[in-house]
Design a protein around this motif. Structure first.
Motif, mmCIF file in Angstrom:
data_model
loop_
_atom_site.group_PDB
_atom_site.id
_atom_site.type_symbol
_atom_site.label_atom_id
_atom_site.label_comp_id
_atom_site.label_asym_id
_atom_site.label_seq_id
_atom_site.Cartn_x
_atom_site.Cartn_y
_atom_site.Cartn_z
ATOM 1 N N ASN A 1 56.406 35.084 54.262
ATOM 2 C CA ASN A 1 56.141 36.173 55.182
ATOM 3 C C ASN A 1 54.547 36.847 55.158
ATOM 4 O O ASN A 1 54.632 37.370 54.003
ATOM 5 C CB ASN A 1 57.279 36.934 55.722
ATOM 6 N N CYS A 2 53.763 36.705 56.102
ATOM 7 C CA CYS A 2 52.326 37.380 55.773
ATOM 8 C C CYS A 2 52.598 38.791 55.740
ATOM 9 O O CYS A 2 51.778 39.516 55.314
ATOM 10 C CB CYS A 2 51.399 37.045 56.678
ATOM 11 N N GLU A 3 53.643 39.301 56.297
ATOM 12 C CA GLU A 3 53.873 40.737 56.030
ATOM 13 C C GLU A 3 54.987 41.393 54.828
ATOM 14 O O GLU A 3 55.242 42.556 54.920
ATOM 15 C CB GLU A 3 54.723 41.167 57.460
ATOM 16 N N TRP A 4 54.613 40.453 53.809
ATOM 17 C CA TRP A 4 55.454 40.875 52.746
ATOM 18 C C TRP A 4 54.793 42.091 52.230
ATOM 19 O O TRP A 4 55.404 43.043 51.661
ATOM 20 C CB TRP A 4 55.493 39.659 51.505
ATOM 21 N N VAL A 5 53.618 42.238 52.114
ATOM 22 C CA VAL A 5 52.685 43.297 51.689
ATOM 23 C C VAL A 5 53.014 44.599 52.410
ATOM 24 O O VAL A 5 52.907 45.588 52.086
ATOM 25 C CB VAL A 5 51.301 42.988 51.626
ATOM 26 N N GLU A 6 53.760 44.531 53.657
ATOM 27 C CA GLU A 6 54.044 45.666 54.401
ATOM 28 C C GLU A 6 55.561 46.076 54.347
ATOM 29 O O GLU A 6 56.237 46.963 54.949
ATOM 30 C CB GLU A 6 53.914 45.427 55.840
ATOM 31 N N GLU B 1 43.801 35.962 48.634
ATOM 32 C CA GLU B 1 44.059 37.167 49.411
ATOM 33 C C GLU B 1 45.524 37.411 48.998
ATOM 34 O O GLU B 1 46.229 37.112 48.184
ATOM 35 C CB GLU B 1 43.792 36.798 50.583
ATOM 36 N N VAL B 2 46.071 38.501 49.856
ATOM 37 C CA VAL B 2 47.589 38.854 49.802
ATOM 38 C C VAL B 2 48.210 38.299 50.985
ATOM 39 O O VAL B 2 49.456 38.325 51.215
ATOM 40 C CB VAL B 2 47.629 40.322 49.827
ATOM 41 N N ASP B 3 47.642 37.557 52.057
ATOM 42 C CA ASP B 3 48.073 37.085 53.189
ATOM 43 C C ASP B 3 48.366 35.657 53.062
ATOM 44 O O ASP B 3 47.626 34.753 52.521
ATOM 45 C CB ASP B 3 47.077 37.459 54.453
ATOM 46 N N CYS B 4 49.588 35.266 53.326
ATOM 47 C CA CYS B 4 49.909 33.863 52.657
ATOM 48 C C CYS B 4 49.400 32.724 53.591
ATOM 49 O O CYS B 4 49.121 31.694 53.120
ATOM 50 C CB CYS B 4 51.540 33.641 52.572
ATOM 51 N N CYS B 5 49.078 33.056 54.955
ATOM 52 C CA CYS B 5 48.721 32.273 55.855
ATOM 53 C C CYS B 5 47.129 32.027 55.280
ATOM 54 O O CYS B 5 46.539 30.811 55.463
ATOM 55 C CB CYS B 5 48.600 32.625 57.402
ATOM 56 N N ILE B 6 46.318 32.903 55.080
ATOM 57 C CA ILE B 6 45.043 32.882 54.437
ATOM 58 C C ILE B 6 45.104 32.110 53.125
ATOM 59 O O ILE B 6 44.200 31.231 52.917
ATOM 60 C CB ILE B 6 44.356 34.246 54.095
ATOM 61 N N ASN B 7 45.972 32.466 52.300
ATOM 62 C CA ASN B 7 45.994 31.848 50.884
ATOM 63 C C ASN B 7 46.491 30.175 51.255
ATOM 64 O O ASN B 7 46.036 29.252 50.391
ATOM 65 C CB ASN B 7 46.962 32.310 50.400
ATOM 66 N N ALA B 8 47.419 29.796 52.306
ATOM 67 C CA ALA B 8 47.364 28.512 52.561
ATOM 68 C C ALA B 8 46.390 27.915 52.838
ATOM 69 O O ALA B 8 46.031 26.661 52.302
ATOM 70 C CB ALA B 8 48.375 28.260 53.608
ATOM 71 N N SER B 9 45.383 28.274 53.661
ATOM 72 C CA SER B 9 44.186 27.636 54.010
ATOM 73 C C SER B 9 43.259 27.367 53.051
ATOM 74 O O SER B 9 42.697 26.425 52.547
ATOM 75 C CB SER B 9 43.471 28.480 55.164
ATOM 76 N N THR B 10 43.225 28.457 52.042
ATOM 77 C CA THR B 10 42.212 28.672 50.878
ATOM 78 C C THR B 10 42.712 27.472 49.702
ATOM 79 O O THR B 10 42.036 26.977 49.162
ATOM 80 C CB THR B 10 42.307 30.066 50.430
#
Length: 331
Positions: free
Chosen positions: A167-172, A129-138
């Motif tokens: 930071n998961c907010e990088w996309v923002e 995804e674009v969220d690093c926390c989601i990507n870490a789990s995946t």
């Protein structure tokens, strides 16, 4: 303070997902003992209950990160309602962290490849995804289940910030690293590295992320030295995505054992915070509970002694107190 034996007796009377770890890490039981307990995760207690809830398409709750029936505009999406914890990613996180043998989920990786898409832009599940926390789990769940998640490993190299964290907010538009995001990224990277051997670039990225947290003693803002937030000193299980000193010290314990290195002295304040939270009877209290829909509760309500937190607290202190003296002590 209660005798350690009485606390471990209390801990051993637990679901197999916790009991096998108590046997291995606190009691130093022979491998055949704790492995026999670990195998029970698939057939008893928390693990068996989650396995029984898997959908025919390989998902849980009909969705990747949010359950399929989640209303993004309804009351469950309101501030304070809490992230639902019933969808695929959160369920896989629990099963993996509890120690379920991945063979019990044979075929799940292929089913998710075929059937699961991220809520964000319908991206394929194992592409991330674009969220690093989601990507870490995946990243961790993928290598555990045998999926090709090499592109997600590269994603972390491409999105590491100048400070060394993520930071998961990088996309923002955020350009500053986050305690929460960095810890989650490090957990995923370490699990991937331990499973695959990693490479030099990933290892350097992991160590730069560790430095970001270590320079702040796991607790403090680099600018003012103040505690970064009340969440850093609040202990709650399940940890989910949230940073705490206990959660972070647990990561650094794992990294130290993997790297065959002694504890970094900059962890001391965080470790002593954990020590100070120990109750006179040798337990740690559940101090909070992240809100949100769950399949079932796996720990006590706030204000009660927590077996999970007690296990993590005891394990952290034993590692710190032993490895500071002998960095190669067996664990």
């Amino acid at each position: 303070m209660a005798e350690v034996a009485s606390v471990t007796d209390w801990l051993i009377d637990s679901d197999p997902a916790l009991r096998w770890q108590v046997e291995r890490d606190l009691l130093r039981a022979p491998e055949d003992v704790w492995e026999a307990t670990r195998r029970r995760i698939a057939t008893e207690g928390f693990g068996a209950r989650l396995l029984a809830l898997q959908d025919p398409d390989g998902q849980w709750g009909g969705g990747s990160f949010f359950p399929g029936d989640f209303d993004f505009h309804g009351p469950e999406a309101a501030d304070g309602a809490g992230q639902p914890w019933t969808a695929t990613t959160w369920t896989l996180n629990s099963l993996r962290e509890w120690g379920l043998d991945a063979s019990r989920l044979e075929g799940t990786a292929a089913l998710l490849e075929a059937n699961s898409r991220w809520d964000y832009n319908g991206l394929p599940y194992w592409a991330g995804e674009v969220d690093c926390c989601i990507n870490a789990s995946t990243l961790a769940n993928g290598v555990w289940l045998g999926a090709d998640v090499s592109s997600i490993a590269q994603w972390f190299l491409d999105h590491q910030m100048d400070e060394g964290g993520w930071n998961c907010e990088w996309v923002e538009g955020s350009t500053r690293s986050s305690f929460h995001s960095t810890l989650n990224a490090l957990k995923g990277l370490l699990f991937f590295e331990a499973a695959t051997g990693g490479d030099t670039a990933l290892r350097e990225a992991r160590r730069a992320g560790e430095e970001y947290l270590l320079r702040r003693g796991l607790l403090r803002r680099a600018t003012t030295g103040e505690i970064v937030g009340p969440w850093a000193t609040t202990f709650a299980y399940p940890f989910r995505w949230k940073f705490s000193a206990l959660n972070a010290v647990g990561y650094f314990r794992s990294a130290s054992l993997y790297d065959v290195a002694g504890p970094d002295p900059r962890l001391e304040d965080a470790v002593e915070l954990i020590r100070a939270a120990r109750q006179p009877d040798g337990t740690w209290m559940q101090e909070a509970r992240l809100p949100g829909r769950v399949w079932f509760e796996v720990d006590v309500p706030p204000g009660e002694p927590s077996k999970w937190l007690t296990f993590y607290g005891m394990r952290a202190l034993e590692w710190w107190d032993t490895r500071r003296v002998n960095p190669r002590a067996e664990f």
